[in-house]
Motif scaffolding. Structure first.
Motif, PDB file in Angstrom:
ATOM      1  N   ARG A 201       3.681  -5.950  24.523  1.00  0.00           N
ATOM      2  CA  ARG A 201       4.373  -6.261  23.453  1.00  0.00           C
ATOM      3  C   ARG A 201       5.016  -5.473  22.561  1.00  0.00           C
ATOM      4  NH1 ARG A 201       2.268  -7.898  18.721  1.00  0.00           N
ATOM      5  NH2 ARG A 201      -0.041  -8.207  19.705  1.00  0.00           N
ATOM      6  N   TYR A 202       4.289  -4.362  22.283  1.00  0.00           N
ATOM      7  CA  TYR A 202       5.053  -3.340  21.488  1.00  0.00           C
ATOM      8  C   TYR A 202       6.032  -2.637  22.309  1.00  0.00           C
ATOM      9  CZ  TYR A 202       5.318   1.527  19.548  1.00  0.00           C
ATOM     10  OH  TYR A 202       5.913   2.630  19.295  1.00  0.00           O
ATOM     11  N   GLU A 203       5.849  -2.388  23.449  1.00  0.00           N
ATOM     12  CA  GLU A 203       6.933  -1.678  24.146  1.00  0.00           C
ATOM     13  C   GLU A 203       8.192  -2.467  24.584  1.00  0.00           C
ATOM     14  OE1 GLU A 203       7.058   1.392  25.182  1.00  0.00           O
ATOM     15  OE2 GLU A 203       4.993   2.026  24.705  1.00  0.00           O
ATOM     16  N   ALA A 204       8.091  -3.822  24.465  1.00  0.00           N
ATOM     17  CA  ALA A 204       9.404  -4.644  24.335  1.00  0.00           C
ATOM     18  C   ALA A 204      10.074  -4.660  23.134  1.00  0.00           C
ATOM     19  CB  ALA A 204       9.004  -6.056  24.897  1.00  0.00           C
ATOM     20  N   ASN A 205       9.351  -4.454  22.301  1.00  0.00           N
ATOM     21  CA  ASN A 205      10.129  -4.568  20.831  1.00  0.00           C
ATOM     22  C   ASN A 205       9.639  -3.366  20.002  1.00  0.00           C
ATOM     23  OD1 ASN A 205      11.124  -7.543  20.814  1.00  0.00           O
ATOM     24  ND2 ASN A 205       9.117  -7.614  21.533  1.00  0.00           N
ATOM     25  N   ASP A 207      11.277  -0.589  18.500  1.00  0.00           N
ATOM     26  CA  ASP A 207      11.738  -0.353  17.223  1.00  0.00           C
ATOM     27  C   ASP A 207      11.473  -1.296  16.106  1.00  0.00           C
ATOM     28  OD1 ASP A 207      13.370   1.759  18.470  1.00  0.00           O
ATOM     29  OD2 ASP A 207      14.944   0.624  19.071  1.00  0.00           O
ATOM     30  N   MET A 208      11.312  -2.393  16.475  1.00  0.00           N
ATOM     31  CA  MET A 208      11.087  -3.511  15.651  1.00  0.00           C
ATOM     32  C   MET A 208       9.500  -3.112  14.794  1.00  0.00           C
ATOM     33  SD  MET A 208      10.596  -7.635  15.732  1.00  0.00           S
ATOM     34  CE  MET A 208       9.419  -7.492  16.938  1.00  0.00           C
ATOM     35  N   TYR A 209       8.662  -2.917  15.883  1.00  0.00           N
ATOM     36  CA  TYR A 209       7.332  -2.632  15.297  1.00  0.00           C
ATOM     37  C   TYR A 209       7.000  -1.273  14.620  1.00  0.00           C
ATOM     38  CZ  TYR A 209       5.287  -6.660  17.923  1.00  0.00           C
ATOM     39  OH  TYR A 209       5.078  -8.045  18.329  1.00  0.00           O
ATOM     40  N   ASP A 210       7.759  -0.440  15.227  1.00  0.00           N
ATOM     41  CA  ASP A 210       7.703   1.005  14.670  1.00  0.00           C
ATOM     42  C   ASP A 210       8.210   0.935  13.110  1.00  0.00           C
ATOM     43  OD1 ASP A 210       6.688   2.348  16.566  1.00  0.00           O
ATOM     44  OD2 ASP A 210       8.723   3.198  17.296  1.00  0.00           O
ATOM     45  N   SER A 211       9.360  -0.035  12.795  1.00  0.00           N
ATOM     46  CA  SER A 211       9.782  -0.033  11.521  1.00  0.00           C
ATOM     47  C   SER A 211       8.829  -0.883  10.779  1.00  0.00           C
ATOM     48  CB  SER A 211      11.087  -0.829  11.655  1.00  0.00           C
ATOM     49  OG  SER A 211      11.504  -1.303  10.257  1.00  0.00           O
ATOM     50  N   GLU A 212       8.193  -1.873  11.201  1.00  0.00           N
ATOM     51  CA  GLU A 212       7.112  -2.477  10.391  1.00  0.00           C
ATOM     52  C   GLU A 212       5.845  -1.730  10.018  1.00  0.00           C
ATOM     53  OE1 GLU A 212       5.565  -5.593   7.992  1.00  0.00           O
ATOM     54  OE2 GLU A 212       7.641  -5.076   8.929  1.00  0.00           O
ATOM     55  N   ILE A 213       5.478  -0.949  11.109  1.00  0.00           N
ATOM     56  CA  ILE A 213       4.266  -0.378  10.912  1.00  0.00           C
ATOM     57  C   ILE A 213       4.565   0.955   9.919  1.00  0.00           C
ATOM     58  CG2 ILE A 213       2.792   1.683  12.209  1.00  0.00           C
ATOM     59  CD1 ILE A 213       3.100  -0.001  14.531  1.00  0.00           C
ATOM     60  N   ASN A 214       5.713   1.529   9.986  1.00  0.00           N
ATOM     61  CA  ASN A 214       6.052   2.493   9.000  1.00  0.00           C
ATOM     62  C   ASN A 214       5.844   2.032   7.692  1.00  0.00           C
ATOM     63  OD1 ASN A 214       6.262   4.554  10.859  1.00  0.00           O
ATOM     64  ND2 ASN A 214       8.546   4.140  11.143  1.00  0.00           N
ATOM     65  N   LYS A 215       6.248   0.625   7.515  1.00  0.00           N
ATOM     66  CA  LYS A 215       6.549  -0.060   6.058  1.00  0.00           C
ATOM     67  C   LYS A 215       5.062  -0.152   5.494  1.00  0.00           C
ATOM     68  CE  LYS A 215       7.973  -4.232   4.068  1.00  0.00           C
ATOM     69  NZ  LYS A 215       8.776  -5.720   4.274  1.00  0.00           N
ATOM     70  N   ILE A 216       4.571  -0.629   6.408  1.00  0.00           N
ATOM     71  CA  ILE A 216       3.024  -0.998   5.986  1.00  0.00           C
ATOM     72  C   ILE A 216       2.204   0.287   5.774  1.00  0.00           C
ATOM     73  CG2 ILE A 216       0.638  -1.845   6.865  1.00  0.00           C
ATOM     74  CD1 ILE A 216       2.034  -3.895   8.483  1.00  0.00           C
ATOM     75  N   VAL A 217       2.281   1.325   6.481  1.00  0.00           N
ATOM     76  CA  VAL A 217       1.631   2.637   6.336  1.00  0.00           C
ATOM     77  C   VAL A 217       2.438   3.212   4.977  1.00  0.00           C
ATOM     78  CG1 VAL A 217       1.601   4.973   7.015  1.00  0.00           C
ATOM     79  CG2 VAL A 217       1.347   3.027   8.744  1.00  0.00           C
ATOM     80  N   THR A 313       6.017 -13.975  11.762  1.00  0.00           N
ATOM     81  CA  THR A 313       7.193 -13.877  12.593  1.00  0.00           C
ATOM     82  C   THR A 313       6.461 -13.692  14.192  1.00  0.00           C
ATOM     83  OG1 THR A 313       8.744 -13.249  11.132  1.00  0.00           O
ATOM     84  CG2 THR A 313       9.458 -12.883  13.682  1.00  0.00           C
ATOM     85  N   GLU A 314       5.454 -12.923  14.222  1.00  0.00           N
ATOM     86  CA  GLU A 314       5.207 -12.154  15.492  1.00  0.00           C
ATOM     87  C   GLU A 314       4.252 -13.715  16.094  1.00  0.00           C
ATOM     88  OE1 GLU A 314       2.914  -8.290  16.429  1.00  0.00           O
ATOM     89  OE2 GLU A 314       1.368  -9.846  15.457  1.00  0.00           O
ATOM     90  N   ILE A 315       3.519 -14.231  15.275  1.00  0.00           N
ATOM     91  CA  ILE A 315       2.713 -15.509  15.702  1.00  0.00           C
ATOM     92  C   ILE A 315       3.982 -16.703  16.458  1.00  0.00           C
ATOM     93  CG2 ILE A 315       1.552 -17.556  14.937  1.00  0.00           C
ATOM     94  CD1 ILE A 315       0.230 -15.719  13.017  1.00  0.00           C
ATOM     95  N   MET A 316       5.148 -16.717  15.747  1.00  0.00           N
ATOM     96  CA  MET A 316       6.025 -17.775  16.218  1.00  0.00           C
ATOM     97  C   MET A 316       6.530 -17.540  17.747  1.00  0.00           C
ATOM     98  SD  MET A 316       6.441 -19.833  13.639  1.00  0.00           S
ATOM     99  CE  MET A 316       4.800 -19.415  13.216  1.00  0.00           C
TER     100      MET A 316
END
Length: 482
Positions: A201-205, A207-217, A313-316
């Motif tokens: 799931r991460y590999e398919a998206n 850029d989106m996950y990296d952006s959110e992970i960076n935001k949370i971190v 959004t991920e759950i959706m």
């Protein structure tokens, strides 16, 4: 792994014998389970009693406990947890079973204090809440990171965990909050499969996950930096102030240092001592990701709720719709989206429990329970749409009653917080936000998660889907109908 236990200590298997005469030198896999057959709630009760006996056995106040939180006490706590949850634990028969209970599985922020806040904040809108325990299962961790082998590194983390458990104790004792271990800690194949799905799931998206992970971190890092900065050694702090502001006066330095020390003393979640040069363990807890959340939701008959928009959004993405009837529940979900709801905010967990015990918002919970029961049924599209319209219309009436009840709660909170001093808090005890419901026609599910469940349970023992997801959104200002 082998635990760092003195040969003359009692064996952690619970036999009562000294370690040298029991399991010293023997593999952990053969450790007996002294609590085998005990329910999760019973084990949590043992944990709560252990916390009281280890850290408050002389009637210590919170500050006294904080000042005497030693590495020996940390190790003793994790020895108890090792007995409660040895590596060979089979969680399959222990997890709550699907029933008619309005039960939510929390999948939001994972710091202990964040879990506590979001449990209390949402508590009056549901009957039960399941949380993945923030306590580590020490025998499932590599020894070089284990709190049994390195308890000194876990003192700060343990303080935060004690506060979490101490605050939620009445909720856990009453069975309102069910604190479950992470099943992946005890089931290697489950962990491997869930991680594999998550990686795909991460590999398919990416850029989106990296952006959110960076935001949370960045968010969590800033909060932790501000708190831990108060534990910088005083001399180092004075030097930093001089470097940061070369023209600063000695009086300004003294006042700033005293302010920082006062902030440290008044923070119940911070050790009131200078940070040493030795390493401290800062745990990034996983909680329930999408796959594990669906797994637990289906096996416990829970809906998912989160405080993170990104997780919602991920759950959706796991929502399953029919071709022609994808919005059958929209009259109800849109009705929720148009309303602002009130939540508890920075309210003492003990007082919040009292509100729950008194049955506050009981009428609105009864409404939500009836909706939940209908959603769980096998409805035709026509039946679902008809129910959605009826419940959507009813929501407006129930919402009015809900607002009246919150006005009474507000008065009770003010009375509690002012007390005999006549002083109030600067932090508002109530906060307004959205309670967004999402109900796909065919619920939320992932085929891979279904296979994991079938490998561990009889088909009748778990739900084929998670029918509902709830977003507790305190940031949303403009309600846009979906």
């Amino acid at each position: 792994m082998r635990m760092e236990i003195d040969r003359n200590d009692k064996c952690p298997c619970g036999s009562g014998l000294k370690f040298k005469k029991c399991h010293q030198g023997k593999p952990l896999q053969i450790y007996p389970e002294p609590f085998k057959g005990r329910s999760i709630r019973e084990r949590n009760m043992v944990l709560l009693k252990a916390i009281k006996d280890i850290f408050f056995n002389k009637g210590e106040s919170w500050n006294e406990m904080r000042d005497t939180l030693s590495e020996d006490k940390v190790r003793e706590l994790y020895r108890i947890i090792a007995w409660l949850w040895p590596p060979q634990t089979d969680l399959t028969p222990l997890l709550p079973k699907p029933d008619k209970t309005l039960r939510g599985l929390y999948t939001g922020d994972t710091r202990p204090q964040d879990i506590l806040q979001n449990v209390v904040r949402y508590s009056l809108y549901t009957e039960e809440i399941i949380v993945v325990s923030p306590f580590l299962a020490p025998l499932t961790i590599n020894e070089k990171f284990s709190p049994l082998a390195h308890p000194k590194q876990y003192r700060q983390d343990t303080l935060e965990l004690i506060y979490f458990a101490y605050s939620l104790a009445p909720w856990i004792e009453a069975g309102i909050v069910q604190m479950i271990p992470n099943p992946m800690d005890f089931d290697y194949r489950l962990r491997k499969e869930i991680y594999t799905m998550a990686e795909l799931r991460y590999e398919a998206n990416k850029d989106m996950y990296d952006s959110e992970i960076n935001k949370i971190v960045a968010e969590e890092g800033k909060m932790e930096f501000e708190r831990m900065y108060r534990r910088i050694p005083e001399e180092a702090l004075r030097r930093k102030l001089k470097n940061f502001k070369p023209g600063i006066t000695q009086n300004e330095i003294d006042r700033t240092v005293e302010y920082m020390l006062e902030q440290r003393r008044n923070d119940p979640l911070l050790l009131d001592e200078e940070m040493s040069s030795e390493a401290e363990m800062k745990i990034k807890r996983m909680g329930a990701n999408l796959e594990l959340g669906l797994y637990l939701g289906q096996v416990t008959g829970s809906y998912l709720y989160t405080n993170r928009m990104f997780q919602s959004t991920e759950i959706m993405t796991a929502g399953q719709q029919t071709t022609d009837d994808s919005d059958v529940w929209s009259p109800l979900t849109q009705a929720f989206q148009t309303l602002d709801f009130t939540f508890l905010n920075n309210v003492d967990a003990g007082f919040a429990y009292k509100l729950k015990e008194e049955g506050r918002l009981g009428g609105f919970r009864n409404y939500l329970r009836r909706v939940w029961h209908k959603i769980m049924e096998d409805n035709t599209p026509a039946q679902a749409n008809s129910a959605a319209r009826e419940f959507g219309d009813e929501l407006r009436d129930e919402y009015g009653k809900n607002k009246e009840e919150w006005a009474k709660i507000d008065k009770s909170i003010v009375k509690f917080m002012t007390g005999a001093t006549g002083l109030s808090t600067l932090v508002p005890p109530l906060i307004t936000g959205s309670l967004d419901w999402s109900i796909p026609a065919l619920g939320f599910s992932i085929a891979g998660v279904g296979k994991l469940l079938l490998a561990r349970y009889q088909r009748r023992e778990f739900k084929a889907k998670v029918p509902l997801a709830v977003l507790l959104d305190l940031e949303k200002k403009d309600k846009l109908l979906k």
